[in-house]
Design a protein around this motif. Sequence first.
Motif, PDB file in Angstrom:
ATOM      1  N   GLY A 349     -33.621 -23.587 -13.074  1.00 20.94           N
ATOM      2  CA  GLY A 349     -33.813 -23.403 -14.730  1.00 20.94           C
ATOM      3  C   GLY A 349     -32.941 -24.117 -15.306  1.00 20.94           C
ATOM      4  N   ARG A 352     -32.673 -29.688 -17.288  1.00 13.32           N
ATOM      5  CA  ARG A 352     -33.123 -29.858 -18.680  1.00 13.32           C
ATOM      6  C   ARG A 352     -34.000 -31.132 -18.842  1.00 13.32           C
ATOM      7  NH1 ARG A 352     -27.956 -27.882 -20.402  1.00 13.32           N
ATOM      8  NH2 ARG A 352     -27.369 -30.154 -20.895  1.00 13.32           N
ATOM      9  N   ALA A 355     -37.434 -30.953 -17.234  1.00 15.03           N
ATOM     10  CA  ALA A 355     -37.782 -29.498 -17.326  1.00 15.03           C
ATOM     11  C   ALA A 355     -39.428 -29.067 -17.548  1.00 15.03           C
ATOM     12  CB  ALA A 355     -37.163 -28.504 -18.296  1.00 15.03           C
ATOM     13  N   ASP A 356     -40.071 -30.313 -18.076  1.00 12.09           N
ATOM     14  CA  ASP A 356     -41.481 -30.127 -18.411  1.00 12.09           C
ATOM     15  C   ASP A 356     -42.127 -30.608 -17.340  1.00 12.09           C
ATOM     16  OD1 ASP A 356     -40.755 -32.499 -19.060  1.00 12.09           O
ATOM     17  OD2 ASP A 356     -41.879 -32.825 -20.843  1.00 12.09           O
ATOM     18  N   ARG A 357     -41.711 -31.218 -16.204  1.00 13.12           N
ATOM     19  CA  ARG A 357     -42.449 -31.676 -15.070  1.00 13.12           C
ATOM     20  C   ARG A 357     -42.662 -30.798 -14.069  1.00 13.12           C
ATOM     21  NH1 ARG A 357     -43.885 -37.183 -15.287  1.00 13.12           N
ATOM     22  NH2 ARG A 357     -43.477 -37.220 -12.958  1.00 13.12           N
ATOM     23  N   PRO A 358     -43.981 -30.972 -13.468  1.00 12.79           N
ATOM     24  CA  PRO A 358     -44.313 -29.813 -12.412  1.00 12.79           C
ATOM     25  C   PRO A 358     -43.562 -29.325 -11.575  1.00 12.79           C
ATOM     26  CG  PRO A 358     -46.181 -31.479 -12.747  1.00 12.79           C
ATOM     27  CD  PRO A 358     -44.848 -32.258 -13.467  1.00 12.79           C
ATOM     28  N   TRP A 360     -40.300 -28.977 -11.763  1.00 11.30           N
ATOM     29  CA  TRP A 360     -39.403 -28.064 -12.248  1.00 11.30           C
ATOM     30  C   TRP A 360     -39.699 -26.930 -12.656  1.00 11.30           C
ATOM     31  CZ3 TRP A 360     -34.513 -28.954 -10.645  1.00 11.30           C
ATOM     32  CH2 TRP A 360     -34.283 -30.280 -10.338  1.00 11.30           C
ATOM     33  N   LYS A 361     -40.965 -26.971 -13.158  1.00  6.96           N
ATOM     34  CA  LYS A 361     -41.826 -26.054 -13.959  1.00  6.96           C
ATOM     35  C   LYS A 361     -42.193 -24.748 -12.720  1.00  6.96           C
ATOM     36  CE  LYS A 361     -44.780 -26.924 -17.771  1.00  6.96           C
ATOM     37  NZ  LYS A 361     -45.735 -27.778 -18.158  1.00  6.96           N
ATOM     38  N   ARG A 362     -42.592 -25.379 -11.705  1.00 12.46           N
ATOM     39  CA  ARG A 362     -43.176 -24.402 -10.697  1.00 12.46           C
ATOM     40  C   ARG A 362     -41.562 -23.756 -10.106  1.00 12.46           C
ATOM     41  NH1 ARG A 362     -46.223 -28.856  -7.679  1.00 12.46           N
ATOM     42  NH2 ARG A 362     -48.112 -28.695  -9.103  1.00 12.46           N
ATOM     43  N   ARG A 366     -36.924 -18.936 -16.356  1.00  9.50           N
ATOM     44  CA  ARG A 366     -36.196 -19.296 -17.693  1.00  9.50           C
ATOM     45  C   ARG A 366     -35.289 -18.288 -18.078  1.00  9.50           C
ATOM     46  NH1 ARG A 366     -35.303 -24.205 -18.113  1.00  9.50           N
ATOM     47  NH2 ARG A 366     -36.947 -25.584 -17.128  1.00  9.50           N
TER      48      ARG A 366
END
Length: 481
Positions: A349, A352, A355-358, A360-362, A366
């Motif tokens: 988390g 940065r 952070a919006d790429r799959p 990192w999101k998975r 947060r």
Amino acid sequence: MSGLDAGPSTEVCVIGGGPAGSALALRLARLGHEVYLVERHAFPRPQVGEALTPGVWPQLEVLGVAEAVRSEGFLPAREALVRWEDTTARPVRARMGADGLLVDRGRFDALLLAAAASAGVRVLQPATARRPERTAGGWVVPLLHEGRETRLRARFLADAGGRSGCLGGRKVPVSAPTLALHGYWRGERRQGPETRVVAGPDGWSWGAHLPDGTFSAMAFVDPALLRERGVGRRSLEPLYRELMDGSGLLEAWTAPRLVGGVRARDATCYRDEVPIEEDCIKVGEASFSIDPLSSSGVQKALQTALSGAVAVHTLLVRPGNAAAALRFYREDQRDSVARHAAWAAGYYGEHRAHADRPFWKRRAARSPMPSPPEPPPLPQDALAHRRWRLASDAVLVDTPCIVGDVIELRGALSHPRLARPVAWLDGVELASLVESLREGLTLPQLAAAWARRVPWRQGVSILGWLYRQGLLTEVTPSGSR
Ligand SMILES: Cc1cc2nc3c(=O)[nH]c(=O)nc-3n(C[C@H](O)[C@H](O)[C@H](O)COP(=O)(O)OP(=O)(O)OC[C@H]3O[C@@H](n4cnc5c(N)ncnc54)[C@H](O)[C@@H]3O)c2cc1C
């Protein structure tokens, strides 16, 4: 089974001679048990997991191999260059006093296995264990050893076979699926000894110089990335090179060149659903696997072996404590997995840039759990006049604890602010002390009440700890607040 060599019998059979298997076998032999260990490969054999955290040192001391490891010519791991939150690389030093280590796992594992053999463990190597069978009289382990089919009978079985394991059972994933692409490099000149960790759009990379002069470099990605790119197990190299080039990891060398092939390894975290039963145990990665991000897989594997040895010893010599031993090991596994997963999610988390790429999101958490508020500072006159008692939501609960070489149920202090029940503090059993805290006493009165059990200074320090944890409530004339 007919037609097989009758084979030997033993009290404990350990399958797998990695760090977990050797450490478990060694501890059990020292506790007086008859132990056979079966290892598939001749050592030294290659293995990933070359960066060891400083936390392995106390474990190696307990096993009696710290001096031998120090003399083996491995490299100290003092500093890492980490590019994680954004595009800036920052130096990170190990938090504990001692350095970590960069080892040749072939030699490290061989050293531990030799120590187990010196402690009296009978090592069958190379020997492959096939699926063990549970019978009324114990376990029968079919083996392929020195070209012959044979079998080993054992009262107790330990699966230390790593990710593949040998006992089967359900592995519950506790992370997004993760694949490690791995290769070794050499170059003309080394550019600094630091370990390197770099976050990228589709994963992160790790690299470190090893004792044999190679540079081990891995990229951790989603398996989905390989599918999207149409990459198969036989055509890994172009993608691996692309990820390495993008990471800047190979700046650790001038003129880096790949030596040997590129391998893909599963690095998904999981937990085995049944890590212990009355006649068998799973240790190391046969029990659970943590995110390689922490570089503490070997430390965890050794930890499971050390606590597992006490659990197995208890099952073998104190069957009356079996329930406590099983609970101890299961809770230990569950807590370790949960704590590590929360830590890893928090660390993902912190990234940065992508952070919006799959990828990192998975993985990222947060919103970490808010920590409970700190109690106010201890009032100036607390020591002299005010009266304190145990907080009403603090209770003593029966908890399995290691007492000497076995597991016993002991009263431990439990409270929502404590991550787990605490039975001992500073070597003192809390259950007997907290009884005096049922009524309101001033701190000097309490220290006096404890005087027969703990020295005054230690008593005051335990009270300070209880206060800081929010486990003391002040008693006011009209009640407590
Ligand atoms: C990509 C990746 C990178 C990692 N990086 C790190 C790191 O930097 N630092 C770190 O501390 N950890 C790291 N780890 C984790 C680390 O490798 C493991 O935690 C550690 O090796 C587990 O030790 P183990 O003894 O449980 O299993 P293993 O080391 O896997 O040993 C198991 C042994 O059992 C033997 N065996 C298996 N089946 C049989 C059978 N049927 N019969 C006989 N023998 C058998 C195998 O030959 C093997 O020797 C990493 C893991 C991965 C996947």
